[in-house]
Design an enzyme around this catalytic site. Structure first.
Site, PDB file in Angstrom:
ATOM      1  N   ARG A  76       0.885  -0.966   0.129  1.00  0.00           N
ATOM      2  CA  ARG A  76       0.099   0.106  -0.097  1.00  0.00           C
ATOM      3  C   ARG A  76       0.731   1.226   0.036  1.00  0.00           C
ATOM      4  O   ARG A  76       1.357   1.729   0.827  1.00  0.00           O
ATOM      5  CB  ARG A  76      -0.985  -0.170   1.174  1.00  0.00           C
ATOM      6  CG  ARG A  76      -1.971  -1.055   1.087  1.00  0.00           C
ATOM      7  CD  ARG A  76      -2.801  -1.068   2.416  1.00  0.00           C
ATOM      8  NE  ARG A  76      -2.192  -1.334   3.649  1.00  0.00           N
ATOM      9  CZ  ARG A  76      -2.843  -1.643   4.779  1.00  0.00           C
ATOM     10  NH1 ARG A  76      -4.311  -1.373   4.664  1.00  0.00           N
ATOM     11  NH2 ARG A  76      -2.112  -1.687   5.851  1.00  0.00           N
ATOM     12  N   ASP A  78       1.837   5.162  -0.303  1.00  0.00           N
ATOM     13  CA  ASP A  78       1.534   6.484   0.330  1.00  0.00           C
ATOM     14  C   ASP A  78       1.111   7.321  -0.836  1.00  0.00           C
ATOM     15  O   ASP A  78       1.402   7.269  -1.759  1.00  0.00           O
ATOM     16  CB  ASP A  78       2.361   7.013   1.235  1.00  0.00           C
ATOM     17  CG  ASP A  78       2.538   6.187   2.660  1.00  0.00           C
ATOM     18  OD1 ASP A  78       1.451   5.446   2.928  1.00  0.00           O
ATOM     19  OD2 ASP A  78       3.524   6.298   3.185  1.00  0.00           O
ATOM     20  N   ARG A 228      11.249   5.735   3.621  1.00  0.00           N
ATOM     21  CA  ARG A 228      11.650   7.144   3.407  1.00  0.00           C
ATOM     22  C   ARG A 228      12.384   7.868   4.943  1.00  0.00           C
ATOM     23  O   ARG A 228      13.066   8.617   4.759  1.00  0.00           O
ATOM     24  CB  ARG A 228      10.046   7.956   3.413  1.00  0.00           C
ATOM     25  CG  ARG A 228       9.647   7.867   1.916  1.00  0.00           C
ATOM     26  CD  ARG A 228       8.046   8.187   2.147  1.00  0.00           C
ATOM     27  NE  ARG A 228       8.012   9.405   2.455  1.00  0.00           N
ATOM     28  CZ  ARG A 228       6.834  10.144   3.133  1.00  0.00           C
ATOM     29  NH1 ARG A 228       5.706   9.356   3.205  1.00  0.00           N
ATOM     30  NH2 ARG A 228       6.896  11.305   3.419  1.00  0.00           N
TER      31      ARG A 228
END
Length: 284
Positions: A76, A78, A228
């Site tokens: 999934r 972002d 990230r």
């Protein structure tokens, strides 16, 4: 793969129930390889009041077959994150030709920056998420003073030089199996923060937009914002504000506040997903 069963008596409830059961059992399962620019989407997952990748594909499926459709993805992503090789699956009533199905979906997905690049029929027990054995991400970081134009929204841009070897040393501290509490979002819903990071390679190249650093990251699974968090921390190492040993100490602290800044999403791409057998080995 088409199966159908019809009741031959007027009031045979049992045969009627068997017909419904048989149709559900033999609905073919399709796997899709998906490419998208994440800029106009709120992420992969369907969200009320927001345009997501999942919702866009499910609405396109509804135009091909009436009813409610739900697709499951390998990961999934972002909001703002892109995909070169996202993988998802769904069950359909019709035994579609895979080429025709992908062409029909791409027609109904226009003009969104979203495309089905491959389609395959897979076994009923195959699952895009649970059958996956590795996810591969790539992150693009550009060093350039002038604002990027052609790559706007596709890279993270910084205007200072970065030390490649220092970042590589910092990346080495993260490889292996660890408690990655420091490098996961405080909102992460995973039951365990332990993950095994298999690859975190960094390469430097000269592109048309400037000096580009490519981060190649692979693992069986990732925590929310883990990649990230890695990239934002390693950028600080490359800029000279952190040492490679600081990365090790942050990891060992197992505390979110010890993480470096989380980098923006626009340079991140889900490059691909690995399975024991590639469902798309037969090209369209």
């Amino acid at each position: 793969m088409k199966f159908d069963f019809y009741a031959t008596t007027y009031n045979s409830d049992r045969l009627f129930e068997f017909k419904i059961f048989a149709k559900s059992v033999f609905m073919p399962r399709f796997a899709f390889k998906i490419e998208y620019n994440g800029k106009p989407f709120s992420g992969w997952q369907r969200q009320v009041g927001h345009n997501s990748v999942q919702q866009s594909i499910e609405e396109a499926l509804t135009k091909l077959e009436q009813g409610t459709h739900r697709i499951a993805a390998a990961g999934r992503t972002d909001a703002g994150v892109h995909a070169l090789g996202q993988v998802a699956h769904c069950d359909l009533k019709k035994d579609w030709d895979t080429f025709r199905l992908s062409e029909a979906l791409n027609f109904h997905l226009k003009p969104l920056p979203l495309a089905i690049t491959a389609c395959a029929i897979v076994p009923k027990e195959w699952h895009a998420r649970f059958s996956a054995i590795k996810r591969h991400y790539i992150f693009r970081l550009i060093v350039r003073r002038a604002p990027v134009t052609h790559d706007r929204g596709l890279v993270w841009q910084v205007n200072h030089q970065l030390n490649l070897e220092a970042m590589r040393c910092g990346a080495d501290k993260l490889l292996g199996t660890h408690d990655f509490t420091t490098f996961r979002s405080s909102a992460c819903q995973a039951q365990s923060p332990v993950r095994t990071l298999e690859t975190l390679n960094i390469e430097k190249r000269e592109g048309w937009s400037g000096t580009e650093f490519l981060f190649h990251v692979s693992a069986r699974s990732f925590l929310h914002n883990q990649v990230r968090s890695f990239i934002g921390t390693l950028e600080r190492v490359g800029a000279g504000y952190w040492s490679p040993e600081d990365v090790k100490h942050a990891l060992e602290a197992k505390a979110r506040f010890r993480c470096g800044p989380v980098c923006p999403p626009q340079g991140l791409y889900l490059k691909g997903v690995s399975y024991p057998e590639d469902p798309f080995s037969v090209k369209l």
